[in-house]
Motif scaffolding. Structure first.
Motif, PDB file in Angstrom:
ATOM      1  N   THR A  62       0.951  -1.333  -0.082  1.00 45.72           N
ATOM      2  CA  THR A  62       0.081  -0.191  -0.125  1.00 45.72           C
ATOM      3  C   THR A  62       1.102   1.362   0.113  1.00 45.72           C
ATOM      4  O   THR A  62       0.622   2.178  -0.753  1.00 45.72           O
ATOM      5  CB  THR A  62      -0.997   0.018   1.428  1.00 45.72           C
ATOM      6  OG1 THR A  62      -1.849  -1.028   1.186  1.00 45.72           O
ATOM      7  CG2 THR A  62      -1.882   1.456   1.113  1.00 45.72           C
ATOM      8  N   LYS A  63       1.930   1.194   0.775  1.00 44.88           N
ATOM      9  CA  LYS A  63       2.770   2.473   0.667  1.00 44.88           C
ATOM     10  C   LYS A  63       3.531   2.620  -0.588  1.00 44.88           C
ATOM     11  O   LYS A  63       3.630   3.782  -1.064  1.00 44.88           O
ATOM     12  CB  LYS A  63       4.009   2.251   1.846  1.00 44.88           C
ATOM     13  CG  LYS A  63       4.938   3.367   1.979  1.00 44.88           C
ATOM     14  CD  LYS A  63       5.963   3.057   3.065  1.00 44.88           C
ATOM     15  CE  LYS A  63       6.891   3.962   3.496  1.00 44.88           C
ATOM     16  NZ  LYS A  63       7.934   3.904   4.360  1.00 44.88           N
ATOM     17  N   MET A  64       3.848   1.516  -1.128  1.00 43.26           N
ATOM     18  CA  MET A  64       4.219   1.651  -2.787  1.00 43.26           C
ATOM     19  C   MET A  64       3.315   2.386  -3.398  1.00 43.26           C
ATOM     20  O   MET A  64       3.780   3.208  -4.394  1.00 43.26           O
ATOM     21  CB  MET A  64       4.790   0.359  -2.981  1.00 43.26           C
ATOM     22  CG  MET A  64       5.468   0.241  -4.547  1.00 43.26           C
ATOM     23  SD  MET A  64       4.311   0.035  -5.882  1.00 43.26           S
ATOM     24  CE  MET A  64       3.624  -1.641  -5.628  1.00 43.26           C
ATOM     25  N   LEU A  65       2.003   1.971  -3.513  1.00 41.05           N
ATOM     26  CA  LEU A  65       1.106   2.541  -4.376  1.00 41.05           C
ATOM     27  C   LEU A  65       0.877   3.813  -4.070  1.00 41.05           C
ATOM     28  O   LEU A  65       0.865   4.724  -5.059  1.00 41.05           O
ATOM     29  CB  LEU A  65      -0.329   1.657  -4.240  1.00 41.05           C
ATOM     30  CG  LEU A  65      -0.419   0.101  -4.535  1.00 41.05           C
ATOM     31  CD1 LEU A  65      -1.786  -0.302  -4.289  1.00 41.05           C
ATOM     32  CD2 LEU A  65       0.026   0.094  -6.087  1.00 41.05           C
ATOM     33  N   ASP A  66       0.770   4.313  -2.891  1.00 45.99           N
ATOM     34  CA  ASP A  66       0.786   5.889  -2.626  1.00 45.99           C
ATOM     35  C   ASP A  66       2.238   6.491  -3.071  1.00 45.99           C
ATOM     36  O   ASP A  66       1.945   7.525  -3.618  1.00 45.99           O
ATOM     37  CB  ASP A  66       0.699   5.837  -1.012  1.00 45.99           C
ATOM     38  CG  ASP A  66      -0.574   5.430  -0.295  1.00 45.99           C
ATOM     39  OD1 ASP A  66      -1.648   5.365  -0.960  1.00 45.99           O
ATOM     40  OD2 ASP A  66      -0.777   5.016   0.672  1.00 45.99           O
ATOM     41  N   GLU A  67       3.395   6.020  -3.004  1.00 47.91           N
ATOM     42  CA  GLU A  67       4.410   6.769  -3.296  1.00 47.91           C
ATOM     43  C   GLU A  67       4.340   6.848  -5.001  1.00 47.91           C
ATOM     44  O   GLU A  67       4.540   8.014  -5.452  1.00 47.91           O
ATOM     45  CB  GLU A  67       5.565   5.817  -2.949  1.00 47.91           C
ATOM     46  CG  GLU A  67       6.886   6.371  -3.459  1.00 47.91           C
ATOM     47  CD  GLU A  67       7.301   7.583  -2.792  1.00 47.91           C
ATOM     48  OE1 GLU A  67       7.962   8.514  -3.372  1.00 47.91           O
ATOM     49  OE2 GLU A  67       6.565   8.054  -1.739  1.00 47.91           O
ATOM     50  N   VAL A  68       4.098   5.828  -5.485  1.00 44.62           N
ATOM     51  CA  VAL A  68       3.824   5.904  -7.286  1.00 44.62           C
ATOM     52  C   VAL A  68       2.873   6.995  -7.617  1.00 44.62           C
ATOM     53  O   VAL A  68       3.167   7.667  -8.551  1.00 44.62           O
ATOM     54  CB  VAL A  68       3.370   4.456  -7.846  1.00 44.62           C
ATOM     55  CG1 VAL A  68       3.306   4.686  -9.288  1.00 44.62           C
ATOM     56  CG2 VAL A  68       4.414   3.581  -7.543  1.00 44.62           C
ATOM     57  N   ALA A  69       1.619   6.836  -6.799  1.00 45.55           N
ATOM     58  CA  ALA A  69       0.526   8.105  -7.234  1.00 45.55           C
ATOM     59  C   ALA A  69       0.606   9.255  -6.554  1.00 45.55           C
ATOM     60  O   ALA A  69      -0.552   9.950  -6.190  1.00 45.55           O
ATOM     61  CB  ALA A  69      -0.665   7.335  -6.872  1.00 45.55           C
TER      62      ALA A  69
END
Length: 223
Positions: A62-69
């Motif tokens: 989830t943290k990776m998704l937030d970072e990408v977006a």
């Protein structure tokens, strides 16, 4: 007196045998109790450890998704159609050639021009923006592989933060390896549809139902 002593000597061995029998019975009961209580604790401990590992992986994903977006619009934001010059006809967005990656402009991610058809048209502004970023990072990582088999592709995706639970349909089909990544988050419908054969890597955004288990049969792929 002799008879009394004989009776005492006869009773003592019997008493000792009874005591030994009681002691053995007590030890056996303790052993059974220890075995019975220890087994559930061991299974429960393993279950808690597995749950903790799964929770950490989900949090990191989830943290990776937030970072990408991070530069993309908030979830649920509807995309605006591309601006039409005054007095002119609408122009279709220019699509990159197959296999090409999209380089983000300086200063962070910018929402691409909204398409008018295809699965991307079903994605909201956040998904469409984030999809372009995921396409680029996945295509770059997979295209650099010396071997593009399922094991190598999975390792590359894991290295980018895509967990196994979100990777579907990873298999070799003929000369290519196919995979689909479930990127649904915060009510979105984003997924990635990818193929790799060592020479040409294609990664495209796709749309999945917002609710329910992820099923490749229900995703909307582009042409």
């Amino acid at each position: 007196m002799k008879r009394t002593r004989a009776r005492i000597e006869a009773v003592v061995p019997v008493t000792r045998r009874r005591r030994r029998t009681l002691a053995v019975t007590a030890l056996a009961a303790l052993a059974l109790t220890a075995c019975g209580s220890g087994q559930p604790e061991s299974q429960g401990g393993r279950s808690k450890t597995a749950d903790a590992v799964s929770a950490r992986k989900d949090t990191a994903f989830t943290k990776m998704l937030d970072e990408v977006a991070r530069e993309c619009p908030p979830p649920g934001t509807k995309r605006k159609p591309p601006a039409t010059p005054e007095g002119g006809a609408p122009t279709a967005p220019v699509e990159p050639p197959p296999g090409a990656t999209v380089e983000p402009p300086p200063g962070g991610a910018v929402e691409p021009a909204a398409p008018t058809a295809g699965p991307e048209a079903e994605l909201d502004a956040r998904d469409w923006c984030a999809g372009a970023q995921h396409e680029q990072r996945v295509a770059e990582a997979v295209s650099q592989l010396q071997e593009s088999g399922p094991a190598q592709v999975r390792k590359a995706l894991n290295g980018l933060g895509y967990i196994d639970e979100r990777i579907h349909g990873l298999k070799r089909s003929g000369a290519v390896t196919k995979f689909v990544i479930d990127l649904r988050d915060k009510g979105g419908r984003l997924c990635l549809d990818g193929t790799a054969n060592g020479e040409l890597t294609e990664v495209k955004a796709c749309a999945a139902p917002a609710d329910g288990p992820f099923d490749i049969a229900n995703i909307h792929r582009g042409m």
